[in-house]
Design a protein around this motif. Structure first.
Motif: not given
Length: 330
Positions: A136-144, A211-214, A285-297
């Protein structure tokens, strides 16, 4: 847990991945009845340090370290249910001091070829594949690399407790499989919804879009995760509603064979109005948001190639969800 003899006050969160299951299982396994479970509808730190919770903790400790008070009249279990597009319904008392609720009914929904979940088992077999090694690249709930199936509720329904997915999955490359299942709520148009974990007024924003997506800030829904070779179950410490993996031995993963996997899905509380949808997503892969934005991807993926999910015929894949009616609060 079964050696704990002192009174216990337990907070449980649907969204805090490290602590969710341990809180609920801890309440179940403490052997005496002087135990209290409160399921909150926010991020755990927000609830833990709220004035209401601090006062309750003081009442609890005062009762057992100073002098008896009214604490023991507090309901043993208070649940929370999330409508997602409305404020959480909190402090729902159980009449009996048990988790899960004693009147829980299991609803079985079968996967079918139309991308639906249905109460009728399909007779014709079918398959659907996803790229299991997609990271997952962004972990925003809509990855491929994700497939999904949906069920539309004909009337108001509450899911409360742990769900279970029984799915037949095949790998053509091996040598193992990490399979993820994620439950989401969608509105009547099919739009996936999010629960904001902290009230907007306390975040200082006007809308959920700000709201941040975390993971601390937003909750999508519960996950289930299984590495196929570790599917061996420790029956002696399992519950009817939750199978505990033994980690005593690794079982073979046969390349090219549809393997029956039981994937336990973490506890949740979700309210669906008539016409709203439950969406079951499956991926590598895990499909929820990352703990923090810096961990996305940065989420690691250890799968190889494609995985194929089968349904119908002898390989009936399905989802079991716990439904319950718990009074006029809903």
């Amino acid at each position: 847990m079964d050696q704990i003899e002192v009174p216990a006050y337990i907070l449980a969160s649907y969204s805090t991945m490290l602590h969710t299951l341990g809180s609920f299982r801890g309440y179940e396994e403490i052997p005496h009845d002087k135990k209290w479970l409160v399921v909150h509808g926010t991020q755990e730190w927000y609830d833990l340090y709220s004035p209401e919770r601090i006062q309750e903790l003081a009442d609890f400790f005062d009762c057992y370290t100073k002098a008896p008070n009214e604490w023991e009249s507090t309901p043993r279990v208070r649940a929370t249910v999330l409508p997602y597009n409305q404020p959480a319904l909190t402090n729902i008392p159980f009449e009996e001091p048990f988790w899960p609720h004693r009147q829980t009914k299991t609803k079985r929904l079968f996967l079918n070829s139309e991308g639906r979940l249905t109460e009728i088992q399909p007779k014709e077999p079918g398959q659907s594949s996803y790229q299991a090694d997609f990271a997952p690249i962004w972990q925003r709930g809509s990855d491929s690399g994700e497939i999904q199936f949906s069920f539309t509720f004909p009337h108001r329904t509450t899911i409360l407790g742990s769900s279970r997915a029984i799915i037949y999955v095949e790998t053509k490359t091996g040598p193992d499989m990490d399979v993820y299942v994620h439950l989401r709520k969608a509105d009547r148009t099919g739009k996936l919804l999010e629960h904001v974990n902290i009230p907007l007024k306390d975040l200082g924003v006007a809308s959920a879009e700000e709201v941040p997506l975390t993971n601390p800030m937003k909750y999508f829904g519960p996950h289930g995760i299984l590495r196929a070779s570790y599917r061996d179950v420790a029956e002696e410490i399992s519950k009817p509603h939750w199978k505990t993996l033994s980690h005593r031995r690794r079982l073979p993963v046969n390349v090219g064979e549809a393997m029956r996997l039981e994937i336990e899905i973490w506890p949740t509380g979700m309210l669906f109005e008539a016409g709203e949808q439950l969406v079951m997503k499956i991926s590598g892969h895990f499909m929820g948001p990352a703990e923090f934005e810096a961990l996305q991807g940065t989420f690691p993926v250890r799968n190889e190639g494609e995985h194929t999910v089968s349904w119908g015929g002898a390989s009936a894949s399905y989802l079991e969800i716990p439904t319950v009616k718990i009074g006029d609060d809903l």
